[in-house]
Design a protein around this motif. Structure first.
Motif, PDB file in Angstrom:
ATOM      1  N   GLY A   1       0.671  -0.803  -0.068  1.00  0.00           N
ATOM      2  CA  GLY A   1       0.247  -0.138  -0.316  1.00  0.00           C
ATOM      3  C   GLY A   1       0.726   1.239  -0.247  1.00  0.00           C
ATOM      4  N   MET A   2       1.798   1.183   0.284  1.00  0.00           N
ATOM      5  CA  MET A   2       3.584   1.920  -0.379  1.00  0.00           C
ATOM      6  C   MET A   2       3.894   2.283  -1.554  1.00  0.00           C
ATOM      7  N   LYS A   3       4.060   3.565  -1.472  1.00  0.00           N
ATOM      8  CA  LYS A   3       4.616   4.111  -3.011  1.00  0.00           C
ATOM      9  C   LYS A   3       5.895   4.655  -2.857  1.00  0.00           C
ATOM     10  N   ASN A   4       7.138   3.970  -3.124  1.00  0.00           N
ATOM     11  CA  ASN A   4       8.053   5.007  -3.652  1.00  0.00           C
ATOM     12  C   ASN A   4       8.508   5.123  -1.862  1.00  0.00           C
ATOM     13  N   VAL A   5       8.567   3.337  -1.744  1.00  0.00           N
ATOM     14  CA  VAL A   5       9.852   3.420  -0.283  1.00  0.00           C
ATOM     15  C   VAL A   5      10.454   3.270  -0.519  1.00  0.00           C
ATOM     16  N   SER A   6      11.741   3.304   0.756  1.00  0.00           N
ATOM     17  CA  SER A   6      13.009   3.268   0.539  1.00  0.00           C
ATOM     18  C   SER A   6      13.258   1.806   1.434  1.00  0.00           C
ATOM     19  N   MET A   7      14.439   1.106   0.350  1.00  0.00           N
ATOM     20  CA  MET A   7      14.817   0.113   1.965  1.00  0.00           C
ATOM     21  C   MET A   7      15.237   0.606   2.556  1.00  0.00           C
ATOM     22  N   GLU A   8      15.526   1.243   3.230  1.00  0.00           N
ATOM     23  CA  GLU A   8      16.559   1.651   4.857  1.00  0.00           C
ATOM     24  C   GLU A   8      14.873   1.829   5.372  1.00  0.00           C
ATOM     25  N   ASP A   9      13.880   2.703   4.466  1.00  0.00           N
ATOM     26  CA  ASP A   9      12.707   2.454   5.273  1.00  0.00           C
ATOM     27  C   ASP A   9      12.133   1.331   6.354  1.00  0.00           C
ATOM     28  N   ILE A  10      11.871   0.278   4.851  1.00  0.00           N
ATOM     29  CA  ILE A  10      11.728  -0.857   5.296  1.00  0.00           C
ATOM     30  C   ILE A  10      12.734  -1.519   6.562  1.00  0.00           C
ATOM     31  N   ILE A  11      13.755  -1.705   6.496  1.00  0.00           N
ATOM     32  CA  ILE A  11      14.210  -1.579   7.335  1.00  0.00           C
ATOM     33  C   ILE A  11      14.652  -1.656   8.619  1.00  0.00           C
ATOM     34  N   ARG A  12      14.110   0.220   8.956  1.00  0.00           N
ATOM     35  CA  ARG A  12      13.842   0.738   9.848  1.00  0.00           C
ATOM     36  C   ARG A  12      12.566   0.174  10.965  1.00  0.00           C
ATOM     37  N   ALA A  13      11.722  -0.082  10.088  1.00  0.00           N
ATOM     38  CA  ALA A  13      10.405  -0.491  10.345  1.00  0.00           C
ATOM     39  C   ALA A  13       9.566  -1.643  11.185  1.00  0.00           C
ATOM     40  N   ALA A  14      11.237  -2.558   9.890  1.00  0.00           N
ATOM     41  CA  ALA A  14      11.446  -4.388  10.744  1.00  0.00           C
ATOM     42  C   ALA A  14      12.119  -4.217  11.592  1.00  0.00           C
ATOM     43  N   LYS A  15      13.120  -3.536  12.197  1.00  0.00           N
ATOM     44  CA  LYS A  15      13.821  -3.298  12.612  1.00  0.00           C
ATOM     45  C   LYS A  15      12.961  -2.830  14.476  1.00  0.00           C
ATOM     46  N   LEU A  16      12.138  -1.709  14.157  1.00  0.00           N
ATOM     47  CA  LEU A  16      10.797  -1.602  15.178  1.00  0.00           C
ATOM     48  C   LEU A  16      10.491  -2.462  15.802  1.00  0.00           C
ATOM     49  N   ALA A  17       9.667  -3.457  14.738  1.00  0.00           N
ATOM     50  CA  ALA A  17       8.544  -4.725  15.140  1.00  0.00           C
ATOM     51  C   ALA A  17      10.030  -6.038  15.291  1.00  0.00           C
ATOM     52  N   LYS A  18      11.075  -5.422  15.967  1.00  0.00           N
ATOM     53  CA  LYS A  18      12.551  -7.007  15.915  1.00  0.00           C
ATOM     54  C   LYS A  18      11.600  -8.506  15.632  1.00  0.00           C
ATOM     55  N   ALA A  19      11.760  -7.998  14.279  1.00  0.00           N
ATOM     56  CA  ALA A  19      11.840  -9.238  12.401  1.00  0.00           C
ATOM     57  C   ALA A  19      12.744  -8.566  11.987  1.00  0.00           C
ATOM     58  N   HIS A  20      13.616  -7.739  11.970  1.00  0.00           N
ATOM     59  CA  HIS A  20      14.886  -7.967  10.884  1.00  0.00           C
ATOM     60  C   HIS A  20      15.945  -8.680  10.920  1.00  0.00           C
ATOM     61  N   ASP A  21      16.399  -9.251  12.101  1.00  0.00           N
ATOM     62  CA  ASP A  21      16.795 -10.272  12.666  1.00  0.00           C
ATOM     63  C   ASP A  21      16.255 -11.313  11.474  1.00  0.00           C
ATOM     64  N   PHE A  22      15.218 -12.430  12.098  1.00  0.00           N
ATOM     65  CA  PHE A  22      14.878 -13.278  11.615  1.00  0.00           C
ATOM     66  C   PHE A  22      14.513 -12.612  10.194  1.00  0.00           C
ATOM     67  N   ILE A  23      14.842 -11.499   9.388  1.00  0.00           N
ATOM     68  CA  ILE A  23      14.633 -11.684   7.875  1.00  0.00           C
ATOM     69  C   ILE A  23      15.639 -12.170   7.198  1.00  0.00           C
ATOM     70  N   MET A  24      16.618 -11.347   8.029  1.00  0.00           N
ATOM     71  CA  MET A  24      18.146 -11.570   7.260  1.00  0.00           C
ATOM     72  C   MET A  24      18.848 -13.277   7.245  1.00  0.00           C
ATOM     73  N   GLU A  25      18.102 -14.098   8.691  1.00  0.00           N
ATOM     74  CA  GLU A  25      18.588 -15.552   9.096  1.00  0.00           C
ATOM     75  C   GLU A  25      17.878 -16.174   7.814  1.00  0.00           C
ATOM     76  N   MET A  26      17.088 -15.622   7.077  1.00  0.00           N
ATOM     77  CA  MET A  26      16.275 -16.631   5.786  1.00  0.00           C
ATOM     78  C   MET A  26      17.327 -16.298   4.806  1.00  0.00           C
ATOM     79  N   GLU A  27      17.023 -16.831   3.486  1.00  0.00           N
ATOM     80  CA  GLU A  27      18.182 -17.302   2.601  1.00  0.00           C
ATOM     81  C   GLU A  27      17.994 -16.238   1.699  1.00  0.00           C
ATOM     82  N   HIS A  28      16.913 -15.633   1.060  1.00  0.00           N
ATOM     83  CA  HIS A  28      17.056 -14.593   0.443  1.00  0.00           C
ATOM     84  C   HIS A  28      16.807 -13.394   0.621  1.00  0.00           C
ATOM     85  N   GLY A  29      16.851 -13.124   2.546  1.00  0.00           N
ATOM     86  CA  GLY A  29      16.509 -11.719   2.942  1.00  0.00           C
ATOM     87  C   GLY A  29      15.103 -11.493   3.330  1.00  0.00           C
ATOM     88  N   TYR A  30      15.047 -10.402   2.914  1.00  0.00           N
ATOM     89  CA  TYR A  30      14.011  -8.816   2.329  1.00  0.00           C
ATOM     90  C   TYR A  30      13.326  -9.588   1.207  1.00  0.00           C
TER      91      TYR A  30
END
Length: 591
Positions: free
Chosen positions: A434-463
């Motif tokens: 639902g968001m347009k023109n969102v940078s990867m930095e903003d996505i990572i920041r939101a994932a970190k706030l939600a404590k999702a970044h670490d398990f996402i990066m453990e996956m083979e293809h990450g985000y």
């Protein structure tokens, strides 16, 4: 034909295809009348007078007629196919768009399998009839008309004799249509029920297997399959009863033709060639009338399907923008929410919420606590203008939500639902939904706030990892954290957390709550929770019971008062209370 008139708007833009299809079929039908004439010439002008030099000329004429007729039939199929596909394309888009804007009230009772049946099987039946069946039905009329005219031109007496049984054939066909239409409607409903059972079973396969209910599901499916089979058998019985009658009346015409036509040839009132041509023409008429049941069958199926699709398209939208609805300016939205004596009931049921008074100042945190069915989620849905309130009003920054465009209102609200839904796409796309023109930095920041970044990066293809349907392949806690990241990325003025941390452990919940403290600043936040730990920092906590606010205040105030909030607190923290007091759990609870 009323159904076809209502469907007209979906194909009238390409009506030239319809007219060309009908024209080509009419010309091909007219050319078919050349065959009986050529047969008459062959017998009367070539064979009987032994003028065999005429045979090659007649043969070449037949080749020419066949070639032209084949080309016209190709054009009929080409234009009919283009028309049918255009119609299906337009209707499919219209149905999907309608589904997007139908209100929550419709989806409270809608069945996924039934909707899928309408968008696939029903649309296909309509496509086939509009593209080909309608022209074929008109062709029946043209064949009977052209054939009758040519028969009358040969012998009006023989024509009247042979057509004695035709009215009986037509009446039988019409009676067949009146009985087969309800049968096909019931068959469509049975098929819809069948597909719903399959969809629900596949969606809930883990629940089925965990409860070892496979035999029960098989029996349930067999019952619906039996209903569909019974409808098919009933329809087949109608065919078996009426088609032999239609065949009987058709063959009576042939018998009368041979009886009276043969006598006329013997009495030299008719040439042998004319009798053969007449015999060919009678089948030219009987064929369409005999097969009219097939065309009626197609018509009734498309009519039943059209009614089901139009029922969907004509569904009223309960929540619509008023003519003078305003569009919010994001920079000016403060997030001041007021519920003033709000009462709401789902349909004719008892009120889900009654006389709700709520004042959420900009940037405040409002907690909602209560048992199942107490009205917590209803309050949130009313704030999103998912339903119209029965009485009272809800305002955002002093403006009634009914006077704000729905899309504009919801663009300022981000919700994390208790039941997390993820699309079958990459994690990156799910977070940025639902968001347009969102940078990867903003996505990572939101994932970190939600404590999702670490398990996402453990996956083979990450985000770029593609999650399965409905988020299959991820744990409940992982899905919930991605949903939280999706809400945080939206940067809303109003944040709604509908039991958003129910699927995570206490430690992760504490980490997420810490992250929420940062993103809650400057936003009005509503937290629905069953855990006291999620609500203790709220500016105001509303305790609901059967749609009524029974307690309200801050955490420290409520635990000092007798009531449901303190009861929940003692249950959830019983062990801690017992350890601190040195007493027993039972004694502490009783106190």
């Amino acid at each position: 034909m009323n159904v076809l008139r209502q469907l007209q708007g979906f194909f009238w833009e390409k009506r030239v295809y319809l007219f060309l299809s009908i024209l080509c079929l009419a010309m091909a039908t007219a050319l078919g009348l050349v065959y009986p004439y050529l047969l008459q010439r062959l017998i009367d002008d070539a064979i009987r007078p032994e003028n065999f030099g005429l045979v090659p000329q007649l043969a070449l004429t037949v080749v020419g007629v066949v070639t032209i007729k084949a080309f016209l039939q190709f054009l009929h199929g080409f234009y009919g196919g283009r028309l049918g596909n255009f119609l299906a394309y337009q209707m499919r888009n219209a149905c999907y768009e309608k589904l997007q804007f139908l209100s929550f009230r419709y989806y409270d009772t809608a069945r996924t399998g039934d909707l899928m049946s309408r968008l696939t099987g029903d649309l296909e039946a309509i496509r086939m009839f509009i593209g080909f069946g309608f022209a074929q039905l008109l062709n029946v009329v043209m064949m009977v008309t052209f054939g009758s005219i040519m028969m009358f031109s040969i012998s009006w007496k023989l024509t009247l004799f042979t057509m004695i049984s035709m009215p009986f054939l037509v009446v039988t066909a019409l009676r067949f249509e009146s009985k087969i239409h309800p049968a096909f409607q019931e068959m469509r409903l049975a098929l819809s029920s069948l597909t719903t059972a399959v969809q629900e079973n596949i969606t809930g396969v883990r629940t089925v297997k965990s409860f070892a209910r496979e035999p029960h599901e098989v029996v349930k499916f067999s019952g619906r399959n039996e209903r569909y089979k019974s409808n098919q058998i009933f329809a087949s019985a109608l065919w078996a009863r009426f088609f032999p009658l239609m065949e009987l009346f058709a063959n009576i015409s042939v018998v009368l033709l041979l009886l009276f036509g043969g006598r006329m040839v013997i009495n030299q009132e008719l040439t042998l060639g004319q009798l053969v041509a007449f015999f060919s023409l009678i089948w030219y008429i009987i064929g369409p009338l005999w097969g009219i049941g097939f065309h009626i069958n197609n018509y009734t199926q498309s009519k039943a399907s059209g009614e089901r699709v139009l029922e969907l398209l004509h569904q009223p939208v309960d929540v619509e923008d008023s003519e003078d609805a305003i569009t919010l300016k994001p920079d000016e939205v403060k997030g001041h929410v007021v519920f003033d004596s709000v009462t709401f009931a789902y349909g004719n049921k008892m009120a889900a919420v009654k006389d709700i008074q709520l004042h959420a100042k900009p940037g405040s945190v409002i907690g909602l606590l209560g048992g199942t069915g107490s009205g917590k989620s209803t309050i949130i849905q009313l704030l999103m203008h998912a339903y119209n309130v029965n009485s009272g009003s809800i305002t955002l920054d002093g403006v009634n939500v009914k006077d704000i465009k729905v899309r504009s209102l919801r663009s300022q609200i981000a919700t994390v639902f208790q039941e997390t839904f993820l699309f079958s796409s990459s994690i990156r796309n799910n977070i940025a939904y639902g968001m347009k023109n969102v940078s990867m930095e903003d996505i990572i920041r939101a994932a970190k706030l939600a404590k999702a970044h670490d398990f996402i990066m453990e996956m083979e293809h990450g985000y770029d990892t593609v999650v399965g349907e409905r988020g299959m392949g991820l744990s409940g806690g992982q899905k919930q954290r991605i949903a939280i990241a999706r809400a945080l990325l939206k940067d809303p003025k109003i944040l709604i957390l509908d039991d958003a941390t129910s699927a995570v452990d206490m430690e992760t919940e504490h980490e997420i709550q810490s992250g929420f403290q940062e993103v809650m600043n400057g936003r009005t936040t509503f937290i629905i929770a069953h855990r006291i730990s999620s609500l203790r920092h709220a500016d105001e906590i509303l305790v609901l019971d059967e749609g009524v606010i029974v307690q309200r205040g801050k955490h420290d105030e409520l635990i000092e008062l007798d009531g449901p909030y303190r009861d929940v607190y003692q249950i959830q923290y019983a062990d801690l209370i017992a350890r601190r007091s040195g007493g027993t759990v039972e004694g502490q609870v009783q106190s």
